[in-house]
Design a protein around this motif. Structure first.
Motif, short mmCIF file in Angstrom:
data_model
loop_
_atom_site.label_atom_id
_atom_site.label_comp_id
_atom_site.label_asym_id
_atom_site.label_seq_id
_atom_site.Cartn_x
_atom_site.Cartn_y
_atom_site.Cartn_z
N GLU A 129 42.80 60.03 40.06
CA GLU A 129 43.45 58.64 39.61
C GLU A 129 43.67 57.60 40.59
OE1 GLU A 129 48.55 59.78 38.59
OE2 GLU A 129 48.02 61.60 40.13
N VAL A 130 43.26 57.61 41.85
CA VAL A 130 42.47 57.00 43.76
C VAL A 130 41.19 57.53 43.99
CG1 VAL A 130 43.02 56.10 45.27
CG2 VAL A 130 44.90 55.97 43.09
N GLU A 131 40.73 56.25 43.62
CA GLU A 131 39.11 56.83 44.06
C GLU A 131 38.33 55.99 44.75
OE1 GLU A 131 37.11 57.75 39.34
OE2 GLU A 131 36.30 58.46 41.70
N GLN A 132 37.86 56.55 45.69
CA GLN A 132 37.25 55.91 47.08
C GLN A 132 35.45 56.54 47.62
OE1 GLN A 132 41.02 55.98 50.28
NE2 GLN A 132 39.59 54.66 50.65
N ASN A 133 34.46 55.95 48.14
CA ASN A 133 33.21 56.56 48.08
C ASN A 133 33.83 56.89 49.69
OD1 ASN A 133 31.49 56.79 49.64
ND2 ASN A 133 30.19 55.27 48.23
N THR A 171 39.44 52.15 43.61
CA THR A 171 39.67 51.84 42.54
C THR A 171 40.47 52.60 42.19
OG1 THR A 171 38.13 53.16 41.13
CG2 THR A 171 37.13 51.25 41.98
N TYR A 172 41.37 52.75 40.96
CA TYR A 172 42.72 53.31 40.55
C TYR A 172 42.38 53.70 39.19
CZ TYR A 172 45.36 48.86 40.18
OH TYR A 172 45.61 47.00 40.16
N SER A 173 43.38 53.99 38.58
CA SER A 173 43.34 54.66 37.02
C SER A 173 45.13 53.96 36.36
CB SER A 173 43.57 55.51 37.00
OG SER A 173 44.42 56.80 37.28
N ASP A 174 45.71 53.36 36.92
CA ASP A 174 47.14 53.63 36.61
C ASP A 174 47.56 51.56 36.42
OD1 ASP A 174 50.01 52.86 35.30
OD2 ASP A 174 50.82 54.84 36.54
N ARG A 175 46.90 51.08 34.85
CA ARG A 175 47.29 49.64 35.06
C ARG A 175 48.88 49.64 35.30
NH1 ARG A 175 44.09 46.63 32.53
NH2 ARG A 175 41.43 47.47 32.13
N GLY A 176 49.61 50.52 35.81
CA GLY A 176 50.92 49.32 35.56
C GLY A 176 51.31 49.99 36.91
N SER A 177 50.48 49.84 37.78
CA SER A 177 50.88 49.60 39.22
C SER A 177 50.92 48.19 39.88
CB SER A 177 49.65 50.64 40.01
OG SER A 177 48.68 52.01 39.73
N GLN A 178 51.92 49.15 41.15
CA GLN A 178 52.47 47.57 41.88
C GLN A 178 52.40 46.70 42.89
OE1 GLN A 178 54.19 45.19 40.09
NE2 GLN A 178 53.43 46.42 37.74
N SER A 179 51.85 48.44 43.92
CA SER A 179 51.87 48.25 45.58
C SER A 179 51.22 49.12 45.87
CB SER A 179 53.44 49.29 46.15
OG SER A 179 53.27 50.15 45.33
N PHE A 180 49.86 48.42 46.58
CA PHE A 180 48.62 49.31 47.16
C PHE A 180 48.34 48.54 48.51
CE2 PHE A 180 47.43 49.01 42.38
CZ PHE A 180 47.79 47.42 42.18
N PHE A 181 48.16 49.78 49.24
CA PHE A 181 48.18 49.91 50.33
C PHE A 181 46.88 50.31 51.60
CE2 PHE A 181 52.92 49.69 50.44
CZ PHE A 181 53.21 49.53 49.23
N ASN A 208 42.68 43.00 43.24
CA ASN A 208 42.63 42.70 41.67
C ASN A 208 42.50 43.20 40.81
OD1 ASN A 208 41.00 42.22 38.89
ND2 ASN A 208 39.37 41.10 40.21
N LYS A 209 44.23 43.55 39.72
CA LYS A 209 45.06 44.26 39.15
C LYS A 209 43.82 43.93 37.99
CE LYS A 209 49.43 44.09 40.75
NZ LYS A 209 50.94 43.44 40.78
N ALA A 210 43.37 43.47 37.65
CA ALA A 210 42.43 43.16 36.14
C ALA A 210 41.17 44.23 36.00
CB ALA A 210 42.40 41.95 35.78
N SER A 211 40.92 44.08 37.03
CA SER A 211 39.65 45.05 37.55
C SER A 211 39.62 46.47 38.08
CB SER A 211 38.82 44.36 38.34
OG SER A 211 37.96 43.34 37.76
N GLN A 212 41.83 46.55 37.75
CA GLN A 212 42.02 47.84 38.68
C GLN A 212 41.20 48.43 40.02
OE1 GLN A 212 42.59 49.21 34.13
NE2 GLN A 212 43.03 50.79 35.99
N TYR A 213 41.16 47.87 40.90
CA TYR A 213 40.04 47.21 41.78
C TYR A 213 41.24 46.34 43.62
CZ TYR A 213 36.11 45.93 45.24
OH TYR A 213 35.05 45.85 46.26
N VAL A 214 41.35 47.71 44.16
CA VAL A 214 41.42 46.67 45.31
C VAL A 214 40.65 47.52 47.03
CG1 VAL A 214 42.84 48.82 46.21
CG2 VAL A 214 43.74 46.83 47.31
N SER A 215 40.37 46.19 48.24
CA SER A 215 39.76 46.26 49.42
C SER A 215 39.73 46.21 49.96
CB SER A 215 38.14 46.06 48.83
OG SER A 215 38.76 44.64 48.65
#
Lengths: 110, 112
Positions: free
Chosen positions: B3-7, B24-34, B66-73
């Motif tokens: 569901e949530v992937e990191q190197n 990167t994350y798999s759930d498109r409906g996710s709203q919060s990121f930490f 970037n929610k469209a790419s389901q990516y947070v950095s």
């Protein structure tokens, strides 16, 4: 600042014992969580609670139970400890998000 | 797919450089990121929260979503040896409960 207190930093118990891990938070948070953390597996949710006397299973509830009799306290119970339950146990609390963690309890089952 | 992937790393950077950590994350409906930082033998400590697309800066830390790419950095500028730790990405899933799903973390090593 949010304060989440876990009763023990280190604990050693024997196989078959009933083990209690205690967690107390001082911010009147509705939500409380128990995780275990193992190398290579990350944080895995055992149980969580969104209100007093309410509990929900997480991803790995087998072998564990919980108790939440008061809002500030959330207890994790290992009914009959086994060696595969040796791990770091982390308690967290939140109002909405994010979650705030206690210092953790490193539990060894011999 | 996790569901949530990191190197897992380790990501090695010299002191003073920019460290870039990805998730990167798999759930498109996710709203919060930490982002949480965890020193060896210690518990996770929250360092950044982000809820909308774009960048959020706090001191030397910048979170990018970037929610469209389901990516947070997470970018760490002017990296210091004291930044050496494991960084956990956590995503609030669209489940109705206040659950977070954690990645397994990226280990960052900053060399003097």
């Amino acid at each position: 600042d949010v304060k989440v207190t876990q009763s023990s930093r280190y604990l050693v118990k024997r196989t078959g014992e009933k083990v209690f891990l205690e967690c107390v938070q001082d911010m009147d948070h509705e939500n409380m969580f128990w995780y275990r953390q193992d190398p290579g597996l990350g944080l895995r949710l055992i149980y969580f609670s969104y209100d007093v006397k309410m509990k929900e299973k997480g991803d790995i509830p087998e072998g564990y139970s919980v108790s939440r009799e008061k809002k500030e306290r959330f207890s994790l119970i290992l009914e009959s400890a086994s060696t595969n339950q040796t791990s770091m146990y982390l308690c967290a609390s939140s109002a909405n998000q994010p979650q705030h963690f206690g210092d953790g309890t490193r539990l060894s089952i011999l | 797919q996790k569901e949530v992937e990191q190197n897992s790393g380790p990501l090695s950077v010299p002191e003073g450089a920019i460290a870039s950590l990805n998730c990167t994350y798999s759930d498109r409906g996710s709203q919060s990121f930490f982002w949480y930082r965890q020193y060896s033998g210690k518990s996770p400590e929250l360092i950044m929260s982000i809820y909308s697309n774009g960048d959020k800066e706090d001191g030397r830390f910048t979170a990018q979503l970037n929610k469209a790419s389901q990516y947070v950095s997470l970018l760490i500028r002017d990296s210091q040896p004291s930044d050496s730790a494991t960084y956990l990405c956590a995503v609030g899933m669209n489940t109705g409960f206040q659950k977070l799903v954690f990645g397994t973390g990226t280990r960052l090593l900053v060399s003097p």
